[in-house]
Scaffold this motif. Structure first.
Motif, PDB file in Angstrom:
ATOM      1  N   UNK A  34     -15.064  -7.515  -6.519  1.00 25.64           N
ATOM      2  CA  UNK A  34     -16.127  -7.701  -5.542  1.00 25.64           C
ATOM      3  C   UNK A  34     -17.384  -6.966  -5.973  1.00 25.64           C
ATOM      4  N   UNK A  75      -4.029 -15.059   3.384  1.00 25.61           N
ATOM      5  CA  UNK A  75      -4.255 -13.618   3.560  1.00 25.61           C
ATOM      6  C   UNK A  75      -3.131 -12.971   4.368  1.00 25.61           C
ATOM      7  N   UNK A 106      -0.851  -9.877   3.118  1.00 24.68           N
ATOM      8  CA  UNK A 106      -0.685  -8.666   3.934  1.00 24.68           C
ATOM      9  C   UNK A 106       0.789  -8.336   4.119  1.00 24.68           C
ATOM     10  N   UNK A 156     -10.663  -9.280  -3.700  1.00 25.41           N
ATOM     11  CA  UNK A 156     -11.913  -9.184  -2.952  1.00 25.41           C
ATOM     12  C   UNK A 156     -11.815  -8.135  -1.842  1.00 25.41           C
ATOM     13  N   UNK A 157     -10.608  -7.928  -1.337  1.00 21.30           N
ATOM     14  CA  UNK A 157     -10.432  -7.114  -0.132  1.00 21.30           C
ATOM     15  C   UNK A 157      -9.916  -5.708  -0.453  1.00 21.30           C
ATOM     16  N   UNK A 158     -10.449  -4.747   0.305  1.00 24.18           N
ATOM     17  CA  UNK A 158     -10.066  -3.346   0.083  1.00 24.18           C
ATOM     18  C   UNK A 158      -8.588  -3.094   0.333  1.00 24.18           C
ATOM     19  N   UNK A 159      -7.995  -3.883   1.221  1.00 25.19           N
ATOM     20  CA  UNK A 159      -6.633  -3.590   1.657  1.00 25.19           C
ATOM     21  C   UNK A 159      -5.606  -3.742   0.542  1.00 25.19           C
ATOM     22  N   UNK A 160      -5.881  -4.641  -0.400  1.00 25.72           N
ATOM     23  CA  UNK A 160      -4.867  -4.953  -1.396  1.00 25.72           C
ATOM     24  C   UNK A 160      -5.024  -4.097  -2.645  1.00 25.72           C
ATOM     25  N   UNK A 166      -9.813  -5.578  12.232  1.00 25.25           N
ATOM     26  CA  UNK A 166      -9.554  -4.925  10.935  1.00 25.25           C
ATOM     27  C   UNK A 166      -8.103  -4.445  10.861  1.00 25.25           C
ATOM     28  N   UNK A 188      -8.212  -8.564   9.559  1.00 22.59           N
ATOM     29  CA  UNK A 188      -9.202  -8.517   8.480  1.00 22.59           C
ATOM     30  C   UNK A 188      -8.752  -7.524   7.425  1.00 22.59           C
ATOM     31  N   UNK A 189      -8.918  -7.893   6.161  1.00 20.92           N
ATOM     32  CA  UNK A 189      -8.359  -7.068   5.090  1.00 20.92           C
ATOM     33  C   UNK A 189      -9.328  -6.039   4.529  1.00 20.92           C
ATOM     34  N   UNK A 190     -10.372  -5.765   5.267  1.00 19.76           N
ATOM     35  CA  UNK A 190     -11.239  -4.678   4.827  1.00 19.76           C
ATOM     36  C   UNK A 190     -12.300  -5.116   3.850  1.00 19.76           C
ATOM     37  N   UNK A 191     -13.284  -5.830   4.350  1.00 17.06           N
ATOM     38  CA  UNK A 191     -14.480  -6.087   3.572  1.00 17.06           C
ATOM     39  C   UNK A 191     -15.594  -6.128   4.596  1.00 17.06           C
TER      40      UNK A 191
END
Lengths: 212, 173, 650
Positions: free
Chosen positions: A173, B31, B35, B69-73, C266, C307-310
């Motif tokens: 990103x 998604x 998760x 793209x996502x912080x969680x992963x 989130x 939401x996966x945090x963006x």
């Protein structure tokens, strides 16, 4: 057919067409990097195809405007050029400028635009910020140079169109965004070998076929 | 390209396969499925991406593109004790970067990394929502408020003591 | 819907409510003392779970009968864990206790519940006016608030739908179902409700557009992807009163003609996810959500999406992409989501607070809502006020209250007798305002005019020890990290901005850096694709406008006036004040930078010092010997002895 006025000249455009396409077809050049004619929803990500439209305070991206009768457009105002030059300088600031050793030399979109917009390739105030120069060799047929890539996404688009799903993707990103071959070893190698479209469409020599 | 999995992780991977076979192939499930994997394995190894890609009929690159793209992963396993340092605005104003630096110095890893023995990992997180306790750090699930560099030392001492007690209890058994 | 149907609907709602009432009455035993504990994330972080366990244990051990009642958050984060004890037999009104640790909990059980002594020294205030204890209603922190959205927060158990029903919940929905959908839209338009998530677009207008859009399927999305690193009101509302948000969504769905709803929370908010999931399930079981709501022909299902945090997924088009299973990269607007949104369907996206405003508007009428706040910005504003302020927490105030009233009256001003320097409003998209703007009324237009913005409602108060250049650097670091990377200006432009700010805060700035920052900022504002990029330079532009002297000090003198930027500060020990033989600072130093001088006092090795400031805290207040200076060359030279005195120990 809608009639629009561009730089004082009246032109007819096909209805439903984007303003950018209409101008390009009439030989009015507007700088652009991420646009392909076939795209129905252009990404509008390179931020170069700015024009001024009468009645709108700020320049807008021409690829996002559908032609409408009576549009009055200027492509060469100081506000437009200012944004285009800044955008190009930003792209150049993260581009590994080593034209001599680049296969895209003399057919590079960045070189062309720099000439058109009179922007030097190397620019003092916006020093260069290169990512780690890790060249991605994991694909059996392609080599990816992140420090040349402008992330226009054309390679992903053509792969998607040709094969139904793209084996290339944007990954990560923000400033770290790259084109990824993740899992490339598992894909149908023959299909890639015969295609090569992604390397051909790349405007800056960031995706290159491995020779031999 | 395959990540090295422990036998426990392999068993979970089989579970994931089962879970996938029961879930819809609608892309909007992508998604939530990622998760689920992250919740089970604490990271997304290559093997699971291959499973997911096959399930949704996508290229692995496409799945990785979404996940990254996502912080969680995350794509490498976290430590047994994940340290999370809050870098929200209130924590920043109260010197959260100094706290982060102390953890990094103490564990000799950088933010986003895991210690070689897989015991600890450090992450920066945006606001965890206890701004009145700033600066805040999390160790696993437990929140440590009003952090100070000297408290960093204390946290590790406590873990060390707990570990030793655990070991002693085990040997006594 | 016919009149007969209206009667039927009223009867159904009445029945649901009465049943809830009966269950509640069966649950509560009026004579037993009631211990109410705030258990939202902030309370738990402060130790509320331990407090609750201690109460349970102490009650069991001492065989005291009392009811423990868990609620969400009432907004007083500075006082967490918060406990309210209603002990009718004692003769006292319900009492608010703050910072109730396990020890205090034990004491309260013993002294108050058993012996009837309410421990006056630990009381914060009584919840009602009475003759014995000052009531919290006399405190500015309480009596200047006007609660529309947070009215029930901290008073009901968020995990029980019965609590919401008994306190009057879902009557707005029952009412809305008796109205023509156009009339609901009209009511919201007349109320002048503006979106609470950022720019303040008219909610009624948005609904009207979605209502007009022709489509069989429409979608309502609740935006709870709160990403501003210092704002947590959306989380708190969901954790404290989820049903008001669900009710707002259902009313919206009815108004625009939608049958599916998504609430985008989130994943970093596990408690909010848990509470919301439970709330949806309870509402469905009772026929308040799902098919045939209140036995009418209205169907509306809500699903929760994590939401996966963006941060960028807080932007409407980014959020839609993310729900569809793609990278959450924003797309060019128009088309706007109200016309062409999720899977091509007309989609209304409203913030949590906006939706939570809807039920009271329908219930009490739009003129009631307009009577709160200002002409152009009716209603209330919720801020999470944090930073250098005495009473940090969530505050809901009528629009039009000035910043001064909010910060100094309601939130108690700046602690430690420090001076106010700046207030940052609106997070990464907002701006920093100086003291001259303290009399600015808080409403959408006044804040935007001043150069900040309402934004998500994050408010960080900063005292004189703050460096505004560093705060700008912090926010740019955030936006740069959270940029989606799609468009050139945001992806690369914010990186250049950050880089320039980093060198300024290191004292390596160049002469024309300020000009460069401003020029590039303006281009990024004009050239970026989405709202995140367009607003990312705001913290820089406002701080240069109002705090130019801060930047100049860094650029021209290599000095950080707030003594914050670590490369520009240094610590030393004032030998006149240092006590011979005291070792307090030595033990606390993480890098062994403190040494003993030949006179057995202490010095700091500037090469080893990481400037963490621990020694300042450790130095006993009666000596107060550690000094902090900027620029670093002001440090007097104190030689480290070549041979450590205690060499034999080593």
């Amino acid at each position: 057919m809608p009639t629009i006025t561009v730089n004082g000249q009246s032109i007819e455009a096909q209805s439903g067409m984007s303003l950018l396409q209409a101008c390009l077809e009439k030989g009015i050049f507007i700088p652009n990097l991420c646009y392909l004619k076939a795209m129905t929803e252009p990404p509008a990500s390179c931020r170069l195809c700015f024009v001024e439209i009468e009645g709108q305070p700020d320049p807008v991206a021409a690829c996002t405007i559908t032609v409408a009768d009576g549009l009055v457009v200027s492509t060469d105002t100081s506000a437009v050029r200012q944004l285009q030059r800044t955008a190009l300088q930003l792209l150049l600031s993260v581009h590994d400028i080593d034209c001599k050793n680049c296969p895209a030399n003399k057919q590079c979109a960045l070189q062309d635009l720099a000439k058109f917009l009179k922007v030097p390739l190397k620019n003092k105030p916006t020093e260069t910020y290169l990512r780690e120069p890790a060249i991605d060799e994991t694909h059996p047929h392609l080599t990816y140079y992140p420090n040349r890539c402008i992330l226009c996404g054309k390679c992903i688009y053509v792969c998607q169109t040709r094969h139904g799903q793209s084996s290339l993707s944007f990954a990560k990103r923000g400033f770290d965004t790259v084109i990824s071959f993740y899992g490339a070893l598992e894909i149908d190698q023959q299909a890639c070998d015969d295609c090569q479209q992604c390397a051909q469409v790349c405007p800056v020599g960031a995706l290159v076929m491995k020779s031999g | 390209m395959n990540d090295v999995l422990t036998s426990e992780e392999k068993a979970i991977l089989a579970d994931i396969q089962q879970y996938l076979s029961e879930s819809k192939r609608d892309r909007s499930r992508l998604i939530p499925v990622l998760q689920y994997i992250q919740a089970r394995l604490a990271y997304i190894p290559y093997q699971s991406i291959a499973l997911v890609a096959a399930h949704f009929n996508l290229a692995p690159a496409e799945v990785y593109g979404v996940a990254s793209f996502y912080n969680q992963f995350r794509f490498n396993p976290p430590g047994k004790y994940p340290v999370k340092v809050c870098l929200g605005t209130a924590c920043h104003v109260k010197g959260a970067d100094i706290i982060l630096e102390n953890f990094e110095r103490k564990l000799e890893i950088k933010e986003g990394e895991t210690t070689p023995d897989r015991e600890f990992s450090i992450e920066r997180v945006a606001c965890v929502g206890c701004c009145a306790l700033a600066p805040v750090a999390l160790l696993g699930e437990s929140v440590h408020g009003n952090m100070a560099p000297s408290k960093v030392e204390g946290i590790f001492t406590r873990i060390q003591v707990e570990k030793e007690m655990e070991a002693r209890q085990k040997s006594e058994k | 819907m016919t009149v007969a149907n209206h009667q039927a609907l009223k009867a159904v709602f009445q029945r649901i409510r009465e049943q809830a009432d009966q269950r509640k009455t069966a649950d509560t035993d009026g004579a037993v003392p009631k211990i109410t504990i705030g258990m939202a994330t902030c309370g738990i972080a402060a130790g509320a779970i331990e407090t609750k366990q201690t109460f349970e244990q102490a009650l069991a051990e001492r065989r005291v009968e009392a009811q423990i009642y868990t609620v969400g958050c009432i907004g007083h984060c500075y006082a967490e864990p918060v406990v309210i004890i209603d002990h009718p037999d004692s003769g006292f009104a319900p009492i608010f206790y703050h910072n109730v640790t396990a020890g205090k909990a034990k004491m309260l059980v013993r002294q108050f519940l058993i012996e009837g002594d309410p421990c006056f020294e630990h009381i914060y205030g009584a919840m009602e006016t009475n003759e014995m204890i000052p009531s919290v209603t006399e405190f500015d922190r309480f009596n200047q608030e006007v609660r529309v959205v947070m009215e029930k927060c901290g008073h009901i158990n968020p995990e029980e739908i019965d609590d919401y029903l008994v306190s009057g919940g879902y009557s707005g929905l029952a009412q809305a179902l008796q109205m023509a959908p156009e009339d609901i839209v009209a009511a919201i338009q007349h109320a002048g409700l503006r979106g609470r998530g950022g720019a303040g677009f008219s909610t009624g207008r948005k609904w009207a557009l979605a209502r007009e859009a022709e489509s069989l399927e429409k979608v309502v999305i609740c935006n709870a992807d709160e990403g501003d690193p210092g704002a947590y009101m959306d989380r708190t509302i969901i954790e404290s009163n989820p049903h008001q948000v669900l009710e707002g969504m259902a009313i919206c769905a009815r108004a625009v003609g939608a049958h599916q709803g998504i609430i985008y929370v989130r994943a970093e908010y596990p408690l909010a996810v848990k509470i919301m999931t439970r709330a949806i399930a309870q509402a469905e079981t009772m026929g308040i959500l799902g098919r045939h709501i209140f036995e009418t022909d209205f169907n509306f299902r809500i699903k929760l999406f994590q939401g996966s945090g963006a941060f960028v997924c807080g932007e409407e088009t980014g959020m839609i992409r993310s729900i569809e299973g793609y990278r959450g990269m924003p797309q060019h607007r128009p088309p706007y989501p109200v016309v062409n949104g999720l899977k091509g369907q007309p989609t209304v996206i409203n913030n949590v607070k906006t939706l939570a405003c809807v039920p009271p508007i329908i219930e009490k009428g739009y003129s009631w809502f307009r009577s709160i706040g200002t002409e152009e910005s009716p209603g209330t504003a919720i801020f999470s006020v944090v930073g250098d302020v005495v009473h940090a927490g969530l505050v809901e105030i009528p629009m039009g209250v000035t910043l001064r009233e909010l910060i100094f009256d309601i939130c108690g001003g700046i602690p430690n007798q420090k001076a106010f320097k700046a207030v940052q409003i609106g997070g990464p998209s907002g701006g920093c305002l100086p003291a001259a703007f303290l009399d600015t009324p808080i409403d959408f237009d006044s804040l935007t005019q001043a150069g900040a913005m309402m934004g998500s409602g994050g408010m960080v108060v900063m005292d004189e020890d703050t460096c505004v250049a560093d705060v700008s650097r912090y926010f740019l670091d955030f936006t740069q990290n959270e940029s989606c990377g799609k468009c050139t200006f945001c992806r690369i432009g914010t990186r250049h901005l950050l880089d320039i700010l980093e060198r300024i805060t290191k004292g390596e700035g160049q002469d024309d850096d300020l000009q460069r920052l401003q020029d590039l900022s303006l281009d990024i504002k004009k050239g970026s694709l989405c709202g995140l990029g367009k607003t990312a330079p705001n913290p820089i532009l406002t701080s240069i406008r109002y705090f130019k002297e801060d930047y100049d000090a860094h650029l021209k003198e290599g000095r950080c006036p707030g003594l914050v930027c670590r490369p520009l500060i240094a610590y030393y020990i004032d030998l006149d004040k240092c006590a011979r033989g005291c070792d307090a600072c030595v033990g606390c130093c993480p890098t062994n930078a403190v040494f003993t001088t030949s006179t057995r006092k202490k010095g700091i090795d500037q090469q080893l010092c990481v400037k963490c400031g621990e020694c300042v805290v450790a130095c006993p207040p009666e000596y107060d010997a550690v000094r902090k200076v900027s620029p670093p060359h002001l440090v007097p030279a104190i030689e480290r002895p070549a041979q450590p005195e205690n060499a034999e120990d080593a």
